[in-house]
Scaffold this active site. Structure first.
Site, PDB file in Angstrom:
ATOM      1  N   ASP A  13     -21.524 -19.195  27.214  1.00 44.78           N
ATOM      2  CA  ASP A  13     -21.904 -18.280  28.300  1.00 44.78           C
ATOM      3  C   ASP A  13     -23.141 -18.793  29.137  1.00 44.78           C
ATOM      4  OD1 ASP A  13     -20.505 -15.644  26.508  1.00 44.78           O
ATOM      5  OD2 ASP A  13     -19.875 -17.209  27.633  1.00 44.78           O
TER       6      ASP A  13
ATOM      7  N   CYS B 281      -8.850 -15.047  33.322  1.00 45.40           N
ATOM      8  CA  CYS B 281      -9.799 -15.015  34.376  1.00 45.40           C
ATOM      9  C   CYS B 281     -10.227 -16.107  34.853  1.00 45.40           C
ATOM     10  CB  CYS B 281     -11.110 -14.353  33.887  1.00 45.40           C
ATOM     11  SG  CYS B 281     -11.721 -15.283  32.691  1.00 45.40           S
TER      12      CYS B 281
ATOM     13  N   LYS C  29     -23.794  -6.899  25.901  1.00 49.43           N
ATOM     14  CA  LYS C  29     -22.687  -6.449  26.294  1.00 49.43           C
ATOM     15  C   LYS C  29     -21.424  -6.808  25.040  1.00 49.43           C
ATOM     16  CE  LYS C  29     -19.902  -9.361  28.856  1.00 49.43           C
ATOM     17  NZ  LYS C  29     -18.688  -9.535  28.444  1.00 49.43           N
ATOM     18  N   ASN C  30     -21.616  -8.133  24.748  1.00 46.48           N
ATOM     19  CA  ASN C  30     -20.696  -8.580  23.546  1.00 46.48           C
ATOM     20  C   ASN C  30     -20.657  -7.903  22.346  1.00 46.48           C
ATOM     21  OD1 ASN C  30     -19.654  -9.829  25.965  1.00 46.48           O
ATOM     22  ND2 ASN C  30     -20.083 -11.815  25.220  1.00 46.48           N
TER      23      ASN C  30
ATOM     24  N   ARG D 134      -7.189 -17.584  28.722  1.00 51.01           N
ATOM     25  CA  ARG D 134      -7.755 -16.662  27.656  1.00 51.01           C
ATOM     26  C   ARG D 134      -6.394 -16.257  27.020  1.00 51.01           C
ATOM     27  NH1 ARG D 134     -12.648 -14.761  29.634  1.00 51.01           N
ATOM     28  NH2 ARG D 134     -12.929 -14.095  27.540  1.00 51.01           N
TER      29      ARG D 134
ATOM     30  N   ARG E  28     -20.991  -6.820  35.824  1.00 45.67           N
ATOM     31  CA  ARG E  28     -20.289  -6.523  34.655  1.00 45.67           C
ATOM     32  C   ARG E  28     -20.889  -6.642  33.338  1.00 45.67           C
ATOM     33  NH1 ARG E  28     -15.343 -10.424  33.825  1.00 45.67           N
ATOM     34  NH2 ARG E  28     -15.365  -9.400  31.829  1.00 45.67           N
TER      35      ARG E  28
HETATM   36  C1  EPZ Z   1     -15.753 -13.912  23.729  1.00 46.96           C
HETATM   37  O1  EPZ Z   1     -14.602 -14.188  24.465  1.00 46.96           O
HETATM   38  C2  EPZ Z   1     -16.699 -13.478  24.787  1.00 46.96           C
HETATM   39  N1  EPZ Z   1     -16.404 -12.088  25.324  1.00 46.96           N
HETATM   40  C3  EPZ Z   1     -16.980 -14.397  25.672  1.00 46.96           C
HETATM   41  O2  EPZ Z   1     -18.063 -13.736  26.492  1.00 46.96           O
HETATM   42  C4  EPZ Z   1     -17.678 -15.505  25.271  1.00 46.96           C
HETATM   43  O3  EPZ Z   1     -17.666 -16.844  26.270  1.00 46.96           O
HETATM   44  C5  EPZ Z   1     -16.508 -16.086  24.180  1.00 46.96           C
HETATM   45  O4  EPZ Z   1     -16.359 -15.133  23.223  1.00 46.96           O
HETATM   46  C6  EPZ Z   1     -17.026 -17.398  23.506  1.00 46.96           C
HETATM   47  O5  EPZ Z   1     -18.015 -17.162  22.648  1.00 46.96           O
HETATM   48  C7  EPZ Z   1     -16.609 -11.042  24.633  1.00 46.96           C
HETATM   49  O6  EPZ Z   1     -17.175 -11.072  23.296  1.00 46.96           O
HETATM   50  C8  EPZ Z   1     -16.033  -9.628  25.172  1.00 46.96           C
HETATM   51  P1  EPZ Z   1     -12.860 -16.658  22.227  1.00 46.96           P
HETATM   52  P2  EPZ Z   1     -13.153 -14.363  23.434  1.00 46.96           P
HETATM   53  O7  EPZ Z   1     -11.575 -16.007  21.765  1.00 46.96           O
HETATM   54  O8  EPZ Z   1     -13.234 -13.656  22.391  1.00 46.96           O
HETATM   55  C9  EPZ Z   1      -9.186 -19.773  23.207  1.00 46.96           C
HETATM   56  C10 EPZ Z   1     -18.967 -13.502  28.635  1.00 46.96           C
HETATM   57  O9  EPZ Z   1     -19.293 -14.192  29.763  1.00 46.96           O
HETATM   58  N2  EPZ Z   1      -8.413 -18.792  22.394  1.00 46.96           N
HETATM   59  O10 EPZ Z   1     -13.830 -17.096  21.329  1.00 46.96           O
HETATM   60  O11 EPZ Z   1     -12.227 -14.069  24.515  1.00 46.96           O
HETATM   61  C11 EPZ Z   1      -9.690 -19.309  24.375  1.00 46.96           C
HETATM   62  O12 EPZ Z   1      -8.741 -19.650  25.397  1.00 46.96           O
HETATM   63  C12 EPZ Z   1     -17.753 -13.639  28.119  1.00 46.96           C
HETATM   64  O13 EPZ Z   1     -19.793 -12.301  28.246  1.00 46.96           O
HETATM   65  C13 EPZ Z   1      -7.189 -19.081  22.137  1.00 46.96           C
HETATM   66  O14 EPZ Z   1      -6.531 -20.410  22.357  1.00 46.96           O
HETATM   67  O15 EPZ Z   1     -13.396 -15.934  23.431  1.00 46.96           O
HETATM   68  C14 EPZ Z   1     -11.140 -20.003  24.424  1.00 46.96           C
HETATM   69  O16 EPZ Z   1     -10.768 -21.446  24.911  1.00 46.96           O
HETATM   70  C15 EPZ Z   1     -17.104 -14.712  28.721  1.00 46.96           C
HETATM   71  N3  EPZ Z   1      -6.276 -18.318  21.472  1.00 46.96           N
HETATM   72  C16 EPZ Z   1     -11.773 -20.138  23.091  1.00 46.96           C
HETATM   73  O17 EPZ Z   1     -10.375 -20.116  22.373  1.00 46.96           O
HETATM   74  C17 EPZ Z   1      -6.628 -16.881  21.432  1.00 46.96           C
HETATM   75  O18 EPZ Z   1      -5.952 -16.162  20.730  1.00 46.96           O
HETATM   76  C18 EPZ Z   1     -12.667 -19.120  22.801  1.00 46.96           C
HETATM   77  O19 EPZ Z   1     -12.085 -17.742  22.918  1.00 46.96           O
HETATM   78  C19 EPZ Z   1      -7.934 -16.500  21.604  1.00 46.96           C
HETATM   79  C20 EPZ Z   1      -8.731 -17.301  21.941  1.00 46.96           C
END
Ligand code: EPZ
Length: 417
Positions: free
Chosen positions: A305, A116, A22-23, A121, A398
């Site tokens: 995850d 979510c 998915k990702n 996020r 999803r």
């Molecule tokens: C991606 O989400 C994945 N989703 C998530 O998978 C996965 O858990 C996550 O990466 C971490 O590996 C997809 O790829 C579609 P991040 P993403 O930006 O990009 C903070 C699943 O179940 N952050 O690495 O949203 C954020 O709040 C999903 O498949 C900021 O503070 O993750 C979080 O605490 C869930 N500011 C941490 O960083 C920002 O601008 C990680 O977020 C961006 C993120």
């Protein structure tokens, strides 16, 4: 169906084929906006998040059609439409379109992508990186508007290896003028898959899969056929399902090379894992061992995850395990459900849970509230005595293409109801 019925207590045995990631699929689908030619994606998972992304691409003028072994995306007249509606609110990955639209249309308007259950996020890292590339943002009527006159390369140092922010920077940088360097980039395999897809299309990217990326923009990107790699989180889900049911399975095409941290934890818990030609062979232990402490980390650490699945395994281990969720601030949603099933888990503060292993769990009425926690409840039900009904399965669909069929193939007594 929105619920899954499980008769627990059956050891999973046999083999299951692991779906496409998915990702990896979501950012690559967004990247198809960057070429004026046709892309064909093999092994693209037929899950609701992918369907959501496809409907967004269609709303932007792309022609997208499923075929037997993949999905064909043909460039259309890109309309600079505003992306809004359920697909945006409910799906974080619409954010990837921000970078792709800025790169192709010089502007983008979208509703703030949904937070979510697992966390707020925020998107501050995305916005500050894209500002360095010349993008201006403003908010109008609750919509996020982005505009750029001259999209140019930049030196970007990320405060946290955000997966989505790294991917958005890559999508913008391949079309920007000049060179972009990203220090502290996310190293997740899905980020590497995006880079490799773009490199197949003709993009000039150095450092794919590392924390230092160098992207020289301006190349014309061609249409290609590209195979989406298998989903390491789905493979890890079925690995933990095997463990908690005392089974023995072959996870066909599991991306074993991306699962070191997961396999290491499983082996510490007593599982026997072998990489074989077809994928990953998993033999559950007689009794799950508590490992004392588990921390989720950015790749190559233990993935957030799979934290909920490890929580279920720890709740059935002999001994105590402290689980620290270091990526998202609210990812212990399923603790109440598990405790109702007989688990003994205390959330010490939002990022830390103490698990005392118990002999058994009992089935019951369980509610999925988010994707990976929902999948973990299915695993708990498989291990539990008696019958369980898991509601809210739209969250699980999803990311899992056919979880009931997959588990039935492994001998589980599950049915969509
Ligand atoms: C991606 O989400 C994945 N989703 C998530 O998978 C996965 O858990 C996550 O990466 C971490 O590996 C997809 O790829 C579609 P991040 P993403 O930006 O990009 C903070 C699943 O179940 N952050 O690495 O949203 C954020 O709040 C999903 O498949 C900021 O503070 O993750 C979080 O605490 C869930 N500011 C941490 O960083 C920002 O601008 C990680 O977020 C961006 C993120």
């Amino acid at each position: 169906m929105n619920s899954i019925q499980v008769h627990g207590g059956v050891a999973l045995c046999g083999k299951v084929c692991i779906q496409g990631s998915k990702n990896a699929a979501l950012p690559i689908l967004a990247a198809t906006l960057l070429t004026k030619e046709t892309t064909f994606l093999l092994n693209c998972p037929r899950i609701t998040d992918v369907h959501g992304m496809i409907s967004l691409l269609k709303s932007l003028g792309m022609k997208v059609n499923w075929e037997e072994n993949g999905v064909r995306i043909e460039a259309g007249e890109l309309c600079k439409g505003t992306m809004q509606g359920e697909a945006i609110r409910g799906m974080r990955s619409s954010l990837f379109l921000l970078g792709a639209l800025i790169a192709t249309c010089g502007e983008a308007t979208m509703e703030y992508p949904g937070g979510c259950m697992i966390g707020k996020r925020p998107i501050d890292i995305h916005l500050s990186a894209l500002r360095k590339m010349g993008v201006c943002f403003c908010e109008e009527d609750g919509l996020l508007k982005a505009k750029v006159q001259n999209l140019h390369g930049a030196m970007i140092e990320l405060p946290f290896p955000s997966v989505g922010a790294t991917e958005n920077i890559i999508l913008a940088a391949v079309m920007a003028e000049g060179e972009t360097q990203v220090i502290g980039a996310a190293r997740e395999p899905e980020v590497e898959a995006l880079c490799r897809y773009l490199m197949c299309c003709g993009a000039d990217i150095e450092g794919a899969g590392t924390s230092c990326l160098k992207i020289r923009g301006g190349n014309t990107l061609f249409g290609v056929e590209y195979r989406i790699p298998e989903d390491r989180i789905v493979a890890g889900t079925y690995l933990f399902a095997t463990m908690v049911t005392g089974g023995c399975t072959l996870l066909e095409h599991a991306p074993v090379g991306q699962m070191d941290a997961v396999i290491r934890v499983a082996e510490q818990m007593g599982a026997v894992c072998h990489m074989v030609e077809e994928g990953l062979y998993v033999q559950a232990p007689e009794e799950i061992k508590a490992i004392g402490r588990l921390q989720t980390k950015p790749y190559p650490g233990f993935p957030t995850d799979l934290q909920s699945m490890a929580l279920v395994a720890a709740s059935l281990a002999r001994g105590e395990t402290d689980i620290e969720e270091q990526i998202f601030e609210n990812r212990f949603q399923i603790v109440d459900c598990l405790n109702k099933m007989g688990a003994d888990i205390r959330v010490m503060h939002s990022g830390y849970a103490r698990v005392k292993g118990v002999e058994r769990l009992s089935g019951g009425l369980l509610e999925a509230k988010e994707l990976r926690g929902g999948a973990a409840l299915v695993i708990a039900a498989l291990a539990a005595e008696g019958e369980s009904i898991i509601t809210g399965c739209q969250f699980i669909y999803r990311g899992y293409e056919k979880i009931e069929n997959d588990l039935r193939e492994l001998g589980a007594r599950v049915a969509g109801v």
